[in-house]
Enzyme design. Structure first.
Site, short mmCIF file in Angstrom:
data_model
loop_
_atom_site.label_atom_id
_atom_site.label_comp_id
_atom_site.label_asym_id
_atom_site.label_seq_id
_atom_site.Cartn_x
_atom_site.Cartn_y
_atom_site.Cartn_z
N GLU A 126 0.86 -1.19 0.00
CA GLU A 126 0.00 0.00 0.00
C GLU A 126 0.89 1.24 0.00
OE1 GLU A 126 -2.68 -0.12 3.31
OE2 GLU A 126 -3.53 -2.05 2.69
N PRO A 127 0.30 2.40 -0.30
CA PRO A 127 1.13 3.62 -0.32
C PRO A 127 1.95 3.79 0.98
CG PRO A 127 -1.03 4.08 -1.24
CD PRO A 127 -1.08 2.66 -0.75
N ARG A 267 32.97 -7.13 -32.26
CA ARG A 267 33.46 -5.75 -32.25
C ARG A 267 34.99 -5.71 -32.32
NH1 ARG A 267 32.53 -0.32 -32.92
NH2 ARG A 267 33.51 0.92 -31.28
N GLN A 278 42.52 -8.82 -22.42
CA GLN A 278 42.37 -9.48 -21.12
C GLN A 278 41.46 -8.70 -20.16
OE1 GLN A 278 45.77 -9.74 -18.40
NE2 GLN A 278 45.51 -11.97 -18.42
N GLN A 336 28.58 -1.66 -20.19
CA GLN A 336 29.96 -1.15 -20.28
C GLN A 336 30.71 -1.83 -21.44
OE1 GLN A 336 30.90 1.31 -18.38
NE2 GLN A 336 32.99 1.44 -19.14
N ILE A 337 30.53 -3.13 -21.57
CA ILE A 337 31.23 -3.87 -22.63
C ILE A 337 30.77 -3.42 -24.01
CG2 ILE A 337 31.45 -6.19 -23.67
CD1 ILE A 337 31.68 -7.26 -20.77
N GLU A 363 8.99 -7.68 -4.15
CA GLU A 363 8.88 -8.86 -3.26
C GLU A 363 9.85 -8.73 -2.07
OE1 GLU A 363 8.04 -12.76 -4.73
OE2 GLU A 363 7.16 -11.96 -6.56
N GLY A 364 9.97 -7.51 -1.60
CA GLY A 364 10.84 -7.21 -0.47
C GLY A 364 12.16 -6.64 -0.98
N1 COS Z 1 6.69 -17.27 7.96
C1 COS Z 1 5.72 -17.37 8.91
N2 COS Z 1 5.50 -16.41 9.82
C2 COS Z 1 6.27 -15.31 9.77
C3 COS Z 1 7.29 -15.14 8.82
C4 COS Z 1 7.49 -16.18 7.88
N3 COS Z 1 8.43 -16.11 6.94
N4 COS Z 1 7.88 -13.96 9.01
C5 COS Z 1 7.27 -13.39 10.06
N5 COS Z 1 6.30 -14.21 10.51
C6 COS Z 1 5.40 -14.00 11.66
C7 COS Z 1 6.22 -13.82 12.93
O1 COS Z 1 6.53 -15.07 13.52
C8 COS Z 1 5.28 -13.01 13.79
O2 COS Z 1 4.30 -13.88 14.33
P1 COS Z 1 3.65 -13.62 15.78
O3 COS Z 1 2.89 -12.35 15.67
O4 COS Z 1 2.78 -14.81 15.97
O5 COS Z 1 4.80 -13.54 16.74
C9 COS Z 1 4.58 -12.11 12.77
O6 COS Z 1 4.70 -12.79 11.51
C10 COS Z 1 5.20 -10.74 12.68
O7 COS Z 1 6.58 -10.91 12.41
P2 COS Z 1 7.65 -9.77 12.58
O8 COS Z 1 7.50 -9.17 13.95
O9 COS Z 1 8.98 -10.28 12.18
O10 COS Z 1 7.10 -8.71 11.53
P3 COS Z 1 7.62 -7.27 11.12
O11 COS Z 1 6.46 -6.37 11.16
O12 COS Z 1 8.85 -6.91 11.91
O13 COS Z 1 8.01 -7.47 9.57
C11 COS Z 1 9.29 -8.15 7.68
C12 COS Z 1 8.84 -8.45 9.12
C13 COS Z 1 10.03 -6.82 7.56
C14 COS Z 1 10.22 -9.29 7.31
C15 COS Z 1 8.03 -8.16 6.77
O14 COS Z 1 7.22 -7.06 7.03
C16 COS Z 1 8.39 -8.17 5.29
O15 COS Z 1 8.71 -9.22 4.74
N6 COS Z 1 8.31 -7.00 4.65
C17 COS Z 1 8.50 -6.92 3.22
C18 COS Z 1 7.22 -7.13 2.56
C19 COS Z 1 7.41 -7.35 1.11
O16 COS Z 1 8.13 -8.24 0.69
N7 COS Z 1 6.73 -6.55 0.31
C20 COS Z 1 6.83 -6.67 -1.09
C21 COS Z 1 5.50 -6.57 -1.69
S1 COS Z 1 4.68 -8.04 -1.82
S2 COS Z 1 5.05 -8.50 -3.66
#
Ligand code: COS
Length: 385
Positions: A126-127, A267, A278, A336-337, A363-364
């Site tokens: 989301e935004p 080239r 090299q 670059q190449i 995806e993160g």
């Molecule tokens: N599998 C299962 N559970 C998971 C998990 C995983 N890989 N990662 C985290 N959790 C669970 C944790 O165990 C925790 O559970 P409880 O509430 O029961 O304790 C809960 O989720 C929250 O975890 P955490 O405190 O680590 O969450 P954060 O808010 O700190 O966020 C990150 C963790 C930053 C890793 C997460 O927000 C993330 O992946 N962000 C990126 C999102 C992303 O990829 N966006 C791209 C767009 S989607 S295409």
């Protein structure tokens, strides 16, 4: 290197390679310039059965796993990192149904996703909730036998073309990430519309858009898993899908390396092909080593996932991180190449460099991948004490 893929896996690889070479290469530059999604290319992927390579046979898939998915995505991305996304982003939107759907939900949705008749998307961002996925603001409030969704999702790959979208929304705002739930929302549901279509730097042959939910009533049988499990559904979906982004990055890197080698052989400067120097050979050697290291890591992780390994967050993040950083480095070196020509749109490497960039972001971000990896490293160290 021989990765000892099965005969079926090699057939998928060869099929995707042929489609990439024969169908994607001739159209990629024009689609990129126009910023256009291509249904013609989707049709070709449908006819080749590539949409279902990772889905169980009982739902019309080929019965493979993430290895098969990554082989297809890698080869398609070798020609065009954007065109491979109709498949890769559909897999991202399909994984939550495959992993957490009820039998009814799987029977209802998976066959059309396996055939490619319908494309899917995954709507988490989301935004104001990007890396901090837990800060989701979209709400899903229960009203009788429906949930009513309100909010806006952004940067959704396949957003304007997907007919099945998995949406993460808050069913209980007071519970933080434990108050999120995941829903299957179908295109055409009243109150669900596509907002702004993004004009992007790269992957311009794919669709990225905003999705808007205004009093959108979703039947309660479309809840994925249980109420409150949405954040976990999202995290496990990303664990499963990040190797696909890695494979996309790998394909882009391999494509750029292929172009660099072909150009350097032809080239001539100072009276000989530039590949005879090299300095350039060392660049190619580093690029090839990084590409192979990414490939080895990706398919090792894929095999572990397909063999049933459940603790995959760290490894999945590692292959996405390593392959996408590799793609950025290798495509930059390829430009670059090719020198002045590399900077021009006449050659495909500048597009590959633009396409590579997103793999470090979506995806993160790679900073988030490092967080995920470091969290596991620290957890393991503490548990050994
Ligand atoms: N599998 C299962 N559970 C998971 C998990 C995983 N890989 N990662 C985290 N959790 C669970 C944790 O165990 C925790 O559970 P409880 O509430 O029961 O304790 C809960 O989720 C929250 O975890 P955490 O405190 O680590 O969450 P954060 O808010 O700190 O966020 C990150 C963790 C930053 C890793 C997460 O927000 C993330 O992946 N962000 C990126 C999102 C992303 O990829 N966006 C791209 C767009 S989607 S295409």
């Amino acid at each position: 290197m021989n990765y000892f893929f099965t005969e079926e896996q090699l057939m998928i690889q060869e099929l995707a390679r042929r489609i990439a070479r024969e169908k994607f290469v001739p159209v990629r530059a024009e689609l990129d310039e126009k910023g256009e999604f291509s249904w013609d290319m989707v049709k070709i992927l449908r006819e080749s059965d590539l949409f279902g390579v990772y889905l169980p046979e009982e739902y019309g898939g080929l019965g493979g796993g993430v290895t098969e998915l990554c082989l297809a995505v890698e080869e398609l991305s070798r020609a065009c990192g954007g065109l491979s996304l109709s498949l890769a982003a559909t897999a991202l939107g399909t994984f939550p149904i495959l992993l957490f759907g009820s039998d009814e939900q799987k029977k209802k949705y998976l066959p059309a996703l396996a055939s490619g008749e319908k494309l899917a998307a995954f709507a988490l961002t989301e935004p104001e909730a990007g890396s901090d996925a837990g800060a989701t603001k979209t709400t899903a409030l229960r009203d009788g036998d429906h949930y009513v969704l309100n909010g806006t999702k952004c940067f959704i790959t396949n957003g304007s073309v997907a007919e099945v979208v998995v949406v993460v929304a808050m069913t209980d705002k007071t519970k933080g990430s434990r108050g999120a739930s995941a829903f299957i929302v179908e295109k055409g549901t009243p109150g669900f519309s596509v907002g702004k279509e993004e004009d992007k730097m790269g992957i311009r042959t794919s669709s990225t858009s905003e999705l808007v939910f205004e009093d959108c009533r979703v039947p309660m049988e479309n809840l994925l898993g249980r109420e409150g499990a949405g954040f976990m559904v999202a995290m496990k979906t990303l664990d499963q899908s990040r190797p696909g982004v890695a494979a996309q990055a790998l394909g882009i890197a391999q494509g750029a390396l292929d172009e660099a080698v072909a150009y350097a052989r032809k080239r001539e400067q100072f009276g000989k092909p530039v590949i005879a120097f090299q300095g350039l050979q060392f660049m190619l050697a580093d690029m090839a080593t990084q590409v192979e290291a990414a490939r080895a890591l990706i398919y090792a992780v894929c095999r572990a996932i397909d063999a049933g390994e459940k603790r995959i967050s760290r490894e999945s993040a590692m292959c996405k991180l390593f392959a996408s950083d590799t793609a950025m480095k290798v495509t930059t070196e390829a430009v670059q190449i090719l020198g002045g020509y590399g900077y021009m749109k006449e050659y495909p490497v500048e597009k590959m460099m633009r396409d590579a960039k997103i793999t470090q972001i979506y995806e993160g971000t790679n900073q988030i991948q490092r967080n995920v990896i470091a969290t596991q490293v620290i957890r393991e160290a503490v548990s050994k004490k």
